[in-house]
Design an enzyme around this catalytic site. Structure first.
Site, mmCIF file in Angstrom:
data_model
loop_
_atom_site.group_PDB
_atom_site.id
_atom_site.type_symbol
_atom_site.label_atom_id
_atom_site.label_comp_id
_atom_site.label_asym_id
_atom_site.label_seq_id
_atom_site.Cartn_x
_atom_site.Cartn_y
_atom_site.Cartn_z
ATOM 1 N N THR A 296 0.847 -1.192 0.000
ATOM 2 C CA THR A 296 0.000 0.000 0.000
ATOM 3 C C THR A 296 0.885 1.247 0.000
ATOM 4 O OG1 THR A 296 -1.812 -1.087 1.179
ATOM 5 C CG2 THR A 296 -1.766 1.309 1.235
ATOM 6 N N PHE A 298 1.281 5.166 0.729
ATOM 7 C CA PHE A 298 0.753 6.258 1.534
ATOM 8 C C PHE A 298 1.465 7.553 1.153
ATOM 9 C CE2 PHE A 298 0.169 2.413 3.924
ATOM 10 C CZ PHE A 298 -1.027 2.551 4.613
#
Length: 421
Positions: A296, A298
């Site tokens: 992921t 960010f």
């Protein structure tokens, strides 16, 4: 032009934010950071000149001044609708994780109804994230700022407002996952608010199946977690022979907290190993993600942009719109290809203020085209002349252009999230 005028033009704007000491009492904060199509002309006036980073900062200062002035006019005319209440406390002291013995002892996530005044803190960085302790966003905040004080928020919107109201210094926002794709809601929030991207972190995701101590897999009737976590573990759950219902909740760590708080013996959660430790749950299965290449991305948000540099790899994020059909998109992308600038992402989102463009044709009838905003990430710093020239060319073909941030790339070695045998 006198010296004061020169300083005002060259200095980066504060975007209408003032930091005043707040006396403990009840206050009403009006949130005026809303995107409006009327800003398009002002934003379209950005000129990138080949003078280096200082010319770029000056242009951004002039651009932001136009936007802030329009937002202030909107505020005076009563056009704001987002209202939050400040509860008047002096500070927001978080309970240390080690001192917490029960889930109820953890800090309650901030909500729009209880945003606090600016805290009296020193040099320790305060980073807002969506979720509860044990969330992957908290881990991303710790990776980006190892000595930070993480502030949980119940919504992404609240994390933005925590930075805008000086409650936090940074916000951590997930924007895309290697398996689940883009998080569209957060791209919309980037456009709505006036925060700047100042960094990025890529975090490998390692999912675990958690339950109360003593619970066996065959007793489970449902599994709860964030929708993306459920989809990322779908095949593994089936391979484990679990005949369970899948239910979505707001975040992974929140699912673990919910099971521990309500003593649910027939329910398991998909969350991190840290969440299991924090909420006293056992790990029934480790590394249950379907693909080990689960990462992921960010981004870190701040009130002020950082100064672009050329001594390390940088990435720049922009958003633009056009009014002349898809042929313009080819011209925009050619501006980067001609200068050998690598694009790492392109994302389209509906143009909410003008979602449909109608074209009248006397012979064929009426054609209706959907209008989009385009988000683009490219590998170059705004301190580089080629990036400035590329955006100068892009501006010629677009009706709206905004630089979301120019920031260092995450160059840390990637270790796949794989279960060890």
């Amino acid at each position: 032009m006198d010296l004061n005028s020169i300083i005002q033009i060259a200095s980066p704007p504060r975007l209408g934010l003032t930091h005043n000491r707040v006396i403990p009492s009840r206050h009403v904060i009006q949130c005026v950071y809303r995107f409006d199509s009327s800003n398009a002309n002002a934003l379209g006036g950005l000129n990138f000149t080949p003078g280096g980073r200082y010319d770029w900062q000056s242009s951004c200062a002039i651009l932001a001044s136009k936007v802030v002035s329009q937002q202030q006019d909107t505020e005076k005319s009563g056009g704001t609708d987002g209202i939050t209440t400040v509860n008047g406390h002096h500070t927001h002291d978080l309970v240390p994780v080690k001192a917490a013995e029960t889930p109820s002892a953890f800090p309650k996530p901030l909500s729009i109804a209880n945003l606090l005044p600016a805290p009296m803190h020193g040099s320790q960085l305060r980073v807002a994230y969506q979720g509860v302790p044990g969330a992957y966003s908290e881990a991303a905040a710790g990776k980006a700022y190892p000595n930070c004080e993480a502030i949980p928020c119940d919504q992404f919107e609240v994390a933005f407002q925590a930075v805008e109201l000086w409650i936090a210094d940074r916000a951590v926002l997930p924007v895309e996952n290697s398996l689940g794709g883009s998080i569209h809601r957060n791209y919309d929030l980037l456009l709505r608010h006036r925060l700047h991207i100042v960094g990025e972190v890529q975090l490998p995701v390692h999912h675990c199946l958690l339950a109360l101590s003593g619970v066996r897999m065959e007793y489970l009737t449902r599994v709860i977690s964030h929708p993306q976590a459920l989809s990322q573990c779908e095949h593994t759950i089936t391979k484990l022979g679990l005949n369970v219902a899948r239910e979505a909740v707001d975040d992974t760590a929140g699912a673990a907290e919910y099971i521990a708080t309500n003593n649910l013996k027939d329910t398991a959660a998909i969350a991190s190993a840290r969440a299991a430790k924090l909420y006293g749950l056992q790990i029934l299965a480790d590394g249950i993600q379907d693909d080990c290449s689960n990462v992921t991305r960010f981004v870190m948000l701040a009130r002020e942009p950082i100064i672009p540099r050329t001594d390390r790899p940088f990435k720049t994020s922009i958003v633009f719109a056009h009014e002349k059909g898809t042929s313009v998109l080819f011209k925009v992308l050619s501006a980067f290809a001609f200068r050998n600038i690598n694009l790492t992402k392109i994302e389209s989102r509906p143009h909410r203020n003008s979602p449909i463009r109608v074209v009248e044709d006397g012979n064929e009838g009426t054609a209706k085209h959907f209008e989009y905003m385009f988000y683009v990430d490219f590998e170059a710093s705004m301190a580089e002349l080629r990036a400035q020239n590329a955006l100068a060319e892009v501006q010629e073909f677009t009706s709206f252009l905004r630089v979301l941030g120019s920031y260092p790339m995450d160059m840390t070695p990637w270790i796949p999230s794989r279960e060890e045998n």
